[in-house]
Design a protein around this motif. Structure first.
Motif, PDB file in Angstrom:
ATOM      1  N   GLY A  66       0.811  -1.220   0.000  1.00  0.00           N
ATOM      2  CA  GLY A  66       0.000   0.000   0.000  1.00  0.00           C
ATOM      3  C   GLY A  66       0.838   1.261   0.000  1.00  0.00           C
ATOM      4  O   GLY A  66       0.522   2.231  -0.706  1.00  0.00           O
ATOM      5  N   VAL A  83      -4.435   7.028  -3.131  1.00  0.00           N
ATOM      6  CA  VAL A  83      -5.231   6.282  -2.159  1.00  0.00           C
ATOM      7  C   VAL A  83      -5.866   5.060  -2.816  1.00  0.00           C
ATOM      8  O   VAL A  83      -5.780   3.936  -2.307  1.00  0.00           O
ATOM      9  N   ILE A  87      -4.853   1.105  -2.136  1.00  0.00           N
ATOM     10  CA  ILE A  87      -5.829   0.098  -1.693  1.00  0.00           C
ATOM     11  C   ILE A  87      -5.772  -1.124  -2.605  1.00  0.00           C
ATOM     12  O   ILE A  87      -5.791  -2.275  -2.145  1.00  0.00           O
ATOM     13  N   LEU A 188      -8.155  11.866   5.190  1.00  0.00           N
ATOM     14  CA  LEU A 188      -8.028  10.408   5.174  1.00  0.00           C
ATOM     15  C   LEU A 188      -8.263   9.821   6.564  1.00  0.00           C
ATOM     16  O   LEU A 188      -8.746   8.695   6.701  1.00  0.00           O
ATOM     17  N   LEU A 246      -4.681   0.599   2.632  1.00  0.00           N
ATOM     18  CA  LEU A 246      -5.066   1.964   2.993  1.00  0.00           C
ATOM     19  C   LEU A 246      -4.242   2.471   4.167  1.00  0.00           C
ATOM     20  O   LEU A 246      -3.856   3.643   4.209  1.00  0.00           O
TER      21      LEU A 246
END
Length: 394
Positions: A66, A83, A87, A188, A246
């Motif tokens: 990630g 992002v 993921i 986030l 994440l």
């Protein structure tokens, strides 16, 4: 909530006794939250996988994927693209773990360790011809990534900060806790925190969640009721990898603004410990991640003085644990808690500041203590880690 309120009361008392006002400051809470989020996301990934009966030791490797994929895409196409790609990178690791464990029946621990090793080698190789060729990057780190954006509630943040500076008993401590939740908050972080109640709802209040959890409790019985056990295990492990990914993106884009080799620092394993501490439940997991994030933040803000105050807090908690163990007639547990609490109290009285080595080790020591004290009440999913083959229950 009663436990949280009780701990907050004790922390306020320790702050007044020791004069270590930094342990409940707005900055301390904000830092603790930032450090807790990646641990919580990794733990949440482990929760989804293990509720479906698959042990996911590979969370650390999925976080690494990630961080790399998030930074690689974030540098080129912006932070939110990073992002999404991060993921997907973590989910790719989850897919590999599912193929190995669900389809081919590989031992879950062996598969997870292999993914951790593979992730380190793969990202190191990819960095050598991607980041190394970019301006501002090297073979071990990426160029700077654009900020993902932060929010602050101006009037509320200022009011809580002022109230926290008064150092009033409990009132200022609550203000410090609340102030850290509305000051310099990454977007986030908001998404990550929202995933806790979402997971609770999805796993315990939907038909999908019931079927998924049945695969971790009794897959043979689930199969007789028409549940496609393989499908749900695959879905759970891929989602698990996505959550871990994440968490890795958070480290690359929020905790810092670059990817660095070794950036995860074992947070995948600590996330797994937080999940176990939380008894495989989202709320308990959040408390565990908050605890580990808080102890880690003491190392960054105030160092020795704050950890010195933490010794007194741990000694008091162990006294309470001793009383509870004796009440339940668990004399061996009570004796261990009493001796450990006495050692910590004597240590607190004999020094004014703990050594820097212990400050650095505080998060890991807290992890061991908490898991040791909570081991008696834990119950993992019944079929967690067991191999499954279709039709074995018929």
């Amino acid at each position: 909530m009663l436990v949280v309120a009780g701990v907050l009361f004790l922390v306020a008392a320790v702050r007044v006794i020791t004069g270590a006002h930094g342990i409940t400051s707005v900055g301390q809470t904000s830092t603790a939250l930032r450090l807790a989020v990646p641990i919580g996301l990794a733990g949440l990934g482990g929760l989804w996988a293990e509720r479906a009966g698959v042990i996911n030791i590979g969370l650390e490797g999925m976080m690494i994927l990630g961080t790399w994929f998030g930074a690689w895409a974030g540098v080129q196409w912006g932070p939110w693209t990073g992002v999404l790609v991060g993921i997907l990178g973590g989910a790719l690791g989850g897919l590999l773990h599912a193929i190995a464990t669900v389809t081919f029946g590989v031992n879950h621990i062996v598969s997870g360790v292999a993914i951790n090793i593979l992730a380190v080698g793969a990202t190191r190789y990819l960095s050598s011809f991607t980041f190394a060729d970019m301006e501002g990057g090297t073979s071990k780190q990426s160029p700077p990534i654009e900020s993902i954006g932060r929010i602050t509630v101006p009037w509320l943040s200022d009011a809580l900060d002022t109230l926290n500076d008064k150092h009033w008993f409990l009132v200022s401590d609550v203000a410090g806790l609340a102030g850290g939740l509305v000051t310099n908050l990454s977007l986030l972080t908001v998404v990550a925190v929202a995933l806790i109640p979402f997971s609770r709802w999805a796993l315990w209040h939907t038909a999908f969640g019931l079927r998924l959890r049945s695969c971790g409790e009794n897959p043979s019985a689930a199969e007789t009721l028409g549940v496609n056990v393989y499908k749900y295990k695959y879905i759970a492990v891929v989602i698990s990898g996505g959550f871990a990914g994440l968490g890795g993106v958070f480290l690359a884009e929020v905790a810092s603004n670059i990817y660095q080799e070794g950036q995860t620092g074992g947070r995948g394993y600590i996330g797994l410990a937080a999940m176990i501490f939380g008894n495989w439940m989202p709320g308990g997991l959040a408390l565990g991640a908050g605890l580990f994030g808080y102890t880690d933040s003491l190392n960054l803000r105030g160092g020795g003085q704050n950890v010195h105050a933490l010794l007194l807090l741990l000694a008091i908690l162990l006294v309470l644990a001793t009383a509870w163990a004796l009440y339940r007639r668990k004399y061996a547990t009570g004796a261990v808690s009493a001796v450990t609490g006495l050692v910590l109290f004597v240590w607190y009285l004999s020094v004014d500041e703990v050594p820097s080595q212990f400050v650095s080790a505080a998060p890991y020591v807290a992890t061991l203590l908490v898991l040791a004290m909570s081991a008696q009440r834990l119950r993992m999913p019944r079929a967690n880690g067991r191999p499954y083959r279709k039709g074995e229950g018929t």
